[in-house]
Enzyme design. Structure first.
Site, PDB file in Angstrom:
ATOM      1  N   HIS A 211     -70.580 -57.594 -48.720  1.00  0.00           N
ATOM      2  CA  HIS A 211     -69.730 -58.779 -48.819  1.00  0.00           C
ATOM      3  C   HIS A 211     -69.862 -59.694 -47.596  1.00  0.00           C
ATOM      4  O   HIS A 211     -69.521 -60.868 -47.659  1.00  0.00           O
ATOM      5  CB  HIS A 211     -68.264 -58.391 -49.064  1.00  0.00           C
ATOM      6  CG  HIS A 211     -67.534 -57.844 -47.888  1.00  0.00           C
ATOM      7  ND1 HIS A 211     -67.377 -56.494 -47.675  1.00  0.00           N
ATOM      8  CD2 HIS A 211     -66.903 -58.460 -46.851  1.00  0.00           C
ATOM      9  CE1 HIS A 211     -66.677 -56.310 -46.568  1.00  0.00           C
ATOM     10  NE2 HIS A 211     -66.390 -57.479 -46.051  1.00  0.00           N
ATOM     11  N   ASP A 251     -71.035 -51.823 -51.699  1.00  0.00           N
ATOM     12  CA  ASP A 251     -70.767 -52.761 -50.603  1.00  0.00           C
ATOM     13  C   ASP A 251     -71.589 -52.418 -49.358  1.00  0.00           C
ATOM     14  O   ASP A 251     -71.059 -52.364 -48.245  1.00  0.00           O
ATOM     15  CB  ASP A 251     -69.277 -52.788 -50.277  1.00  0.00           C
ATOM     16  CG  ASP A 251     -68.896 -54.041 -49.488  1.00  0.00           C
ATOM     17  OD1 ASP A 251     -69.704 -54.969 -49.434  1.00  0.00           O
ATOM     18  OD2 ASP A 251     -67.787 -54.066 -48.920  1.00  0.00           O
ATOM     19  N   GLY A 320     -63.847 -59.188 -39.514  1.00  0.00           N
ATOM     20  CA  GLY A 320     -64.982 -59.166 -38.587  1.00  0.00           C
ATOM     21  C   GLY A 320     -65.462 -57.765 -38.294  1.00  0.00           C
ATOM     22  O   GLY A 320     -66.595 -57.563 -37.860  1.00  0.00           O
ATOM     23  N   ASN A 321     -64.603 -56.753 -38.552  1.00  0.00           N
ATOM     24  CA  ASN A 321     -65.014 -55.352 -38.374  1.00  0.00           C
ATOM     25  C   ASN A 321     -65.912 -54.854 -39.504  1.00  0.00           C
ATOM     26  O   ASN A 321     -66.591 -53.835 -39.360  1.00  0.00           O
ATOM     27  CB  ASN A 321     -63.795 -54.430 -38.318  1.00  0.00           C
ATOM     28  CG  ASN A 321     -63.317 -54.161 -36.902  1.00  0.00           C
ATOM     29  OD1 ASN A 321     -62.278 -54.648 -36.497  1.00  0.00           O
ATOM     30  ND2 ASN A 321     -64.099 -53.395 -36.146  1.00  0.00           N
ATOM     31  N   SER A 322     -65.903 -55.552 -40.635  1.00  0.00           N
ATOM     32  CA  SER A 322     -66.650 -55.099 -41.807  1.00  0.00           C
ATOM     33  C   SER A 322     -68.120 -54.873 -41.479  1.00  0.00           C
ATOM     34  O   SER A 322     -68.788 -55.753 -40.948  1.00  0.00           O
ATOM     35  CB  SER A 322     -66.558 -56.129 -42.929  1.00  0.00           C
ATOM     36  OG  SER A 322     -65.263 -56.162 -43.459  1.00  0.00           O
ATOM     37  N   GLY A 375     -73.202 -44.772 -69.808  1.00  0.00           N
ATOM     38  CA  GLY A 375     -72.382 -45.327 -70.880  1.00  0.00           C
ATOM     39  C   GLY A 375     -71.214 -44.449 -71.273  1.00  0.00           C
ATOM     40  O   GLY A 375     -70.846 -44.381 -72.453  1.00  0.00           O
TER      41      GLY A 375
END
Length: 565
Positions: A211, A251, A320-322, A375
């Site tokens: 992200h 992510d 900002g730590n991401s 599925g």
């Protein structure tokens, strides 16, 4: 930093959306009818030109079912309905498919595309290819070549001894996505995204969150974007970087920059990490480089990602730590910080390092990494009389036309193995999917309701962005609600929307809203938002738990969850 939203604004979210649905319901081939089998063989030969692995899987299922029909005919002393001509045709098509996949294996090997070679080898092996031993390299040899250069796997400390915290900070970077100028009310301001990352190799490979760099790779974003990093020793210099690979579901993203890393982190093993253990987060919260915070692991099984459980930590992290590393007291990376809940101090989350290690080979191979699926929808099954011991993965729902459906996996089956690996829980199966490519054939061990263990050939296909919407478009209306709401419905009139509740899955939205077996319900509306990620379902019901009083409820539910696999 990524925000976790627990409450959805339904009225705004679903404005202008439609509830119409004409599902495309695919049914399995009737192997007692010659024309149905012949039609399937023709489809497979057409598919062979587009996707030879999928064609090999489909023809393998045909032969498997023909053998089953022959066996049943012998038991019941009924005449075998398929002609010898059709059976011979099926065997000929199988030979064509295996030859095609074997040729693709050889081409991948010549081009040193070892990951594709592994995929072709495993598919041939699963389908019982008779000349498997004649292939130049086996799966183990291919894996050794494929994983040899993957950054981060097998790293040792860059100094050969216990590093200082100051050295580790040098190995952490600020990730900056420059999006140019944003104009609001006639005033232009700089626009960008800040995050963190950390070096996993000396030659400049960096891990961060998807992200953080999403605007650099998203097909939906049409604006300007440039990717830079800043190192701790020189925070004023923007160093160009590029995205190598990314996975939006987990992510995670892998970046590359053309500098030597001042410090290389070692990837640990978070299986040794437990609740209460001390951890440290390094990153650039609000752009403040070289920030170190500490805390403990608060929980290990928070299901905030659709692909698996994550850690909850109380170490202070902010926007900002991401993408920054979460390390243990020895300096080993145990997780990747990815999210926090704003205005709730100490409620933060990190992705276990095991997931990163599963993903690195695919991220390193480049482009978008999409975790496969079969599925299906299900949950971990506990052994009878045991509150804690797991039996396997209980299949609650199988989507018509999907891989599990074609493979013969049914509702209430329990999956107990995947490609030879024991499966005791949903988490086990999810980890196997993380380690697997899409477009490959594997064998799954299945325990049916009669306690019979069978092996099923399963094709791993591309996981849709929103599995619940895929179900909505591939199943009849009342059945499509089962995995989305968690309650199984049966129609009680010619009006398919008037139903009765047959069963309710524990922990589902239906149970949370007080529905129970036998409740009469009428589905008034089913509205999907424009992004196809959420559904607003309006239901009129007489709930037993409410004394059968008439109630109307509007349920807002996501069309993805960790229970799709």
């Amino acid at each position: 930093m990524k925000k976790i939203n627990f409450i959805f604004a339904a009225l705004v979210f679903f404005a202008g959306c439609s509830s119409s649905n004409v599902p495309v319901v695919e049914h399995n081939v009737n192997y007692t009818q010659s024309d149905a089998v012949e039609n399937e063989l023709d489809k497979i030969q057409t598919l062979l030109e587009e996707n030879n692995v999928k064609a090999l899987w489909r023809i393998s299922l045909v032969l498997e079912n023909i053998e089953t029909e022959k066996s049943e005919s012998l038991k019941t002393q009924k005449e075998f309905s398929l002609t010898q001509e059709i059976e011979n045709k099926a065997k000929t098509v199988f030979e064509k498919c295996t030859e095609s996949v074997a040729e693709s294996y050889a081409n991948a090997l010549n081009e040193q595309n070892y990951f594709d070679a592994i995929r072709y080898f495993k598919s041939l092996q699963s389908c019982g290819y008779k000349d498997l031993g004649k292939l130049k390299l086996n799966e183990k040899q291919l894996a050794a070549l494929a994983y040899k250069d993957v950054p981060g796997l097998g790293n040792t400390s860059s100094s050969g001894k216990a590093a200082k915290v100051s050295d580790m900070i040098k190995g952490t970077v600020t990730v900056y996505v420059d999006k140019g100028i944003k104009v609001q009310n006639g005033i232009g301001t700089s626009d960008g995204v800040l995050g963190s990352g950390f070096f996993i190799s000396k030659d400049g490979y960096i891990v961060t969150n998807h992200h953080v760099i999403e605007d650099c790779v998203s097909k939906k974003y049409e604006g300007y974007s440039r990717l830079y990093i800043k190192i701790a020793e020189d925070p004023d210099t923007k160093i160009p970087a590029k995205v190598v690979g990314y996975d939006s579901l987990l992510d995670l993203a892998l970046l590359k920059t053309e500098i030597d890393a001042p410090y290389v982190f070692t990837l640990g093993s978070s299986s040794s990490l437990d609740v209460g253990d001390r951890v440290y987060a390094i990153g650039s919260p609000l752009g403040l480089e070289r920030t170190l915070t500490s805390g403990i692991v608060s929980a290990k099984d928070r299901q905030l990602l659709a692909a698996g459980s994550v850690f909850q930590i109380d170490a202070a992290v902010n926007s900002g730590n991401s993408g920054g590393p979460l390390i243990d007291q020895d300096g080993n990376v145990q997780a990747v910080v990815f999210a926090g809940v704003q205005n709730y101090q100490g409620l933060n989350f990190a992705i276990p390092v095991e997931y990163l290690k599963y993903e690195l080979p695919y991220l390193y191979s480049g482009g978008e990494r999409i975790i496969p699926w079969t599925g299906s929808y299900g949950k971990t099954k506990k052994m009878s009389g045991s509150g804690t011991k797991n039996e396997g993965l209980l299949v609650n729902y199988v989507m018509p036309g999907g891989s599990s459906y074609r493979s013969g996996i049914s509702e209430n089956d329990v999956i107990i193995s995947f490609d030879g690996k024991k499966i005791t829980s949903l988490e086990d199966f999810q980890c196997c999917l993380m380690m697997s490519p899409q477009d490959v054939i594997v064998k799954c061990g299945v325990l049916d309701e009669n306690e019979n263990v069978r092996e099923k050939l399963v094709y791993l296909e591309k996981r849709p962005e929103n599995p619940g919407y895929e179900v909505y478009t591939h199943d009849i209306f009342q059945d499509s609600l089962y995995p989305v709401l968690g309650m199984k419905l049966v129609s009680v009139s010619s009006n398919l929307k008037k139903c009765s509740v047959v069963s309710v899955i524990k922990g589902s939205a239906a149970e949370d809203f007080g529905f129970s077996e036998g409740d009469p319900v009428e589905v008034i509306n089913y509205i999907v938002n424009k992004e196809k990620s959420m559904a607003l379902i309006e239901i009129y019901a007489k709930k037993r738990k409410s004394g059968f009083l008439d109630v109307s409820v509007g349920l807002t539910v996501p069309l993805d969850s960790p229970y799709y696999f």
